[in-house]
Design an enzyme around this catalytic site. Sequence first.
Site, PDB file in Angstrom:
ATOM      1  CB  SER A   1      -0.848  -0.009   1.271  1.00  0.00           C
ATOM      2  OG  SER A   1      -1.474   1.239   1.468  1.00  0.00           O
TER       3      SER A   1
ATOM      4  CE1 TYR B   1      -4.097  -1.874   5.596  1.00  0.00           C
ATOM      5  CE2 TYR B   1      -3.026   0.183   4.956  1.00  0.00           C
ATOM      6  CZ  TYR B   1      -3.728  -0.957   4.612  1.00  0.00           C
ATOM      7  OH  TYR B   1      -4.052  -1.192   3.291  1.00  0.00           O
TER       8      TYR B   1
HETATM    9  N1  LIG Z   1      -8.709   0.249  -0.783  1.00  0.00           N
HETATM   10  C1  LIG Z   1      -7.587   0.944  -0.662  1.00  0.00           C
HETATM   11  O1  LIG Z   1      -7.592   2.177  -0.631  1.00  0.00           O
HETATM   12  C2  LIG Z   1      -6.262   0.225  -0.550  1.00  0.00           C
HETATM   13  C3  LIG Z   1      -5.096   0.976  -0.677  1.00  0.00           C
HETATM   14  C4  LIG Z   1      -3.871   0.335  -0.571  1.00  0.00           C
HETATM   15  C5  LIG Z   1      -3.828  -1.034  -0.355  1.00  0.00           C
HETATM   16  N2  LIG Z   1      -4.954  -1.757  -0.232  1.00  0.00           N
HETATM   17  C6  LIG Z   1      -4.851  -3.198   0.005  1.00  0.00           C
HETATM   18  O2  LIG Z   1      -5.433  -3.898  -1.074  1.00  0.00           O
HETATM   19  C7  LIG Z   1      -6.005  -5.127  -0.617  1.00  0.00           C
HETATM   20  C8  LIG Z   1      -7.456  -5.221  -1.043  1.00  0.00           C
HETATM   21  O3  LIG Z   1      -8.137  -4.100  -0.548  1.00  0.00           O
HETATM   22  P1  LIG Z   1      -9.668  -3.800  -0.913  1.00  0.00           P
HETATM   23  O4  LIG Z   1      -9.845  -2.346  -0.669  1.00  0.00           O
HETATM   24  O5  LIG Z   1      -9.999  -4.385  -2.227  1.00  0.00           O
HETATM   25  O6  LIG Z   1     -10.395  -4.608   0.271  1.00  0.00           O
HETATM   26  P2  LIG Z   1     -11.959  -4.973   0.447  1.00  0.00           P
HETATM   27  O7  LIG Z   1     -12.254  -4.734   1.870  1.00  0.00           O
HETATM   28  O8  LIG Z   1     -12.784  -4.334  -0.599  1.00  0.00           O
HETATM   29  O9  LIG Z   1     -11.952  -6.544   0.167  1.00  0.00           O
HETATM   30  C9  LIG Z   1     -11.185  -7.417   0.951  1.00  0.00           C
HETATM   31  C10 LIG Z   1     -11.678  -8.838   0.780  1.00  0.00           C
HETATM   32  O10 LIG Z   1     -10.847  -9.669   1.610  1.00  0.00           O
HETATM   33  C11 LIG Z   1     -11.646 -10.576   2.316  1.00  0.00           C
HETATM   34  N3  LIG Z   1     -11.034 -10.966   3.576  1.00  0.00           N
HETATM   35  C12 LIG Z   1     -10.890 -10.202   4.698  1.00  0.00           C
HETATM   36  N4  LIG Z   1     -10.374 -10.937   5.690  1.00  0.00           N
HETATM   37  C13 LIG Z   1     -10.163 -12.178   5.207  1.00  0.00           C
HETATM   38  C14 LIG Z   1      -9.653 -13.376   5.766  1.00  0.00           C
HETATM   39  N5  LIG Z   1      -9.286 -13.440   7.045  1.00  0.00           N
HETATM   40  N6  LIG Z   1      -9.567 -14.470   4.973  1.00  0.00           N
HETATM   41  C15 LIG Z   1      -9.960 -14.406   3.687  1.00  0.00           C
HETATM   42  N7  LIG Z   1     -10.457 -13.306   3.108  1.00  0.00           N
HETATM   43  C16 LIG Z   1     -10.567 -12.204   3.852  1.00  0.00           C
HETATM   44  C17 LIG Z   1     -12.950  -9.819   2.571  1.00  0.00           C
HETATM   45  O11 LIG Z   1     -14.022 -10.722   2.816  1.00  0.00           O
HETATM   46  C18 LIG Z   1     -13.119  -9.033   1.266  1.00  0.00           C
HETATM   47  O12 LIG Z   1     -13.851  -9.763   0.318  1.00  0.00           O
HETATM   48  C19 LIG Z   1      -5.804  -5.132   0.887  1.00  0.00           C
HETATM   49  O13 LIG Z   1      -4.653  -5.871   1.205  1.00  0.00           O
HETATM   50  C20 LIG Z   1      -5.605  -3.678   1.223  1.00  0.00           C
HETATM   51  O14 LIG Z   1      -4.857  -3.509   2.401  1.00  0.00           O
HETATM   52  C21 LIG Z   1      -6.179  -1.149  -0.340  1.00  0.00           C
END
Ligand SMILES: NC(=O)c1ccc[n+]([C@@H]2O[C@H](COP(=O)([O-])OP(=O)(O)OC[C@H]3O[C@@H](n4cnc5c(N)ncnc54)[C@H](O)[C@@H]3O)[C@@H](O)[C@H]2O)c1
Length: 320
Positions: free
Chosen positions: A194, A207
């Site tokens: 991230s 985080y």
């Molecule tokens: N959204 C942002 O702004 C952003 C920015 C930088 C990095 N990220 C990273 O990108 C990745 C995806 O983010 P997103 O925004 O698409 O997330 P999201 O919350 O939209 O989706 C995450 C998915 O992971 C699943 N999940 C959560 N805990 C779990 C577990 N214990 N076992 C299996 N599945 C599990 C959830 O059910 C969900 O379907 C993450 O690692 C996040 O940290 C996101």
Amino acid sequence: MSKVSQSAGNSNNGNSNDIYNIFLLVVDILMLIAKFWIAIFEAVVGLFRPAPLEEVNGKVVLITGTGHGMGKEMALQYAKLGATILCWDVNEQTNNQTVKEIQKSGGKAFGYVCNVTKREELLELAQKVRKEHGFIHVVVNNAGIMPCHPLLEHTENEIRLMYDINVISHYWIIQSFLPDMIERNEGSIVALSSCAGLFGLVNLVPYCGTKFAVRGYMAALAEELRQKNPQSNVKLTTIYPYMIDTGLCKNPRYRFPSLFKLISPQVAAGSIIEAQRQGLEEAAIPRHFVAVEKIGRLIPRKAMRLVNDFLDTGVDTDKH
Ligand SMILES: NC(=O)c1ccc[n+]([C@@H]2O[C@H](COP(=O)([O-])OP(=O)(O)OC[C@H]3O[C@@H](n4cnc5c(N)ncnc54)[C@H](O)[C@@H]3O)[C@@H](O)[C@H]2O)c1
Ligand SMILES: *[C@@H]1O[C@H](CO)[C@@H](O)[C@H](O)[C@H]1NC(C)=O
Ligand SMILES: *[C@@H]1O[C@H](CO)[C@@H](O)[C@H](O)[C@H]1NC(C)=O
């Protein structure tokens, strides 16, 4: 070229041997200088000519966290490119939905319920899918959570769970699928870090710890693979997204929304897939954030903080 050090200090061999060793050392240094500048030249050329995209049609792609957000979008887009998708998520209902959407549009997908924090289940499931689907060509460690408040308001469970999902689970998944990749000398592992893995951010202390950890272990693993096999063709890609409009980031704050607007999960997923197919080691979304971090580190902290305060961009607490 390592012969140089072997006979160094052995004074019985006489002068001619010393001269020979010095000659070898000079050759080594000249080779280093030449290769160093060729590598820099190639990198500069690479800036203008993007690497070709690897074919994913017919390959098997495993993604965690496919029930929502970027994981779901990646699953849909990889399926459109002709890959078979293994969808892992803890939420059976939303994961089923992703699988159904892929199948409805003629793609191939298989759903598996899986809480990535449960190591035994994870290892068992990994064996199962290797048996059912053979070689897994691309593994994307994407599932993640982001509780967002000051460190002193974080509970123990929250912090431990965050590390288990965002970091520790990656080790078990990599240990399950990397051996096949090393054996065939192909395949890709993608990890979601991230921008919180590039910069320290308010309300995201643990985080940031997890996302810097992802960056760190991926960099170390790349060196380990290279040492084992200098011609290693197993690709590692670390992704640094800025704020993506998935709902994960609940209270984004920005002074200049046109500069730092939320990116759609569709665009972000496309960008991740492109980075994987190009075999990039690091890719931010948007791409230039990796360079921003590098330049930012050259600038004295105090000066950089002035710029940060001016931009006034970040995430507010999710508690009130
Ligand atoms: N959204 C942002 O702004 C952003 C920015 C930088 C990095 N990220 C990273 O990108 C990745 C995806 O983010 P997103 O925004 O698409 O997330 P999201 O919350 O939209 O989706 C995450 C998915 O992971 C699943 N999940 C959560 N805990 C779990 C577990 N214990 N076992 C299996 N599945 C599990 C959830 O059910 C969900 O379907 C993450 O690692 C996040 O940290 C996101
Ligand atoms: C998800 O799909 C599987 C297989 O098709 C089915 O057995 C299961 O009941 C579904 N679960 C939910 C919550 O929809
Ligand atoms: C996943 O398992 C952990 C314990 O290992 C638990 O704390 C967490 O609530 C589980 N996640 C879900 C969504 O069930």
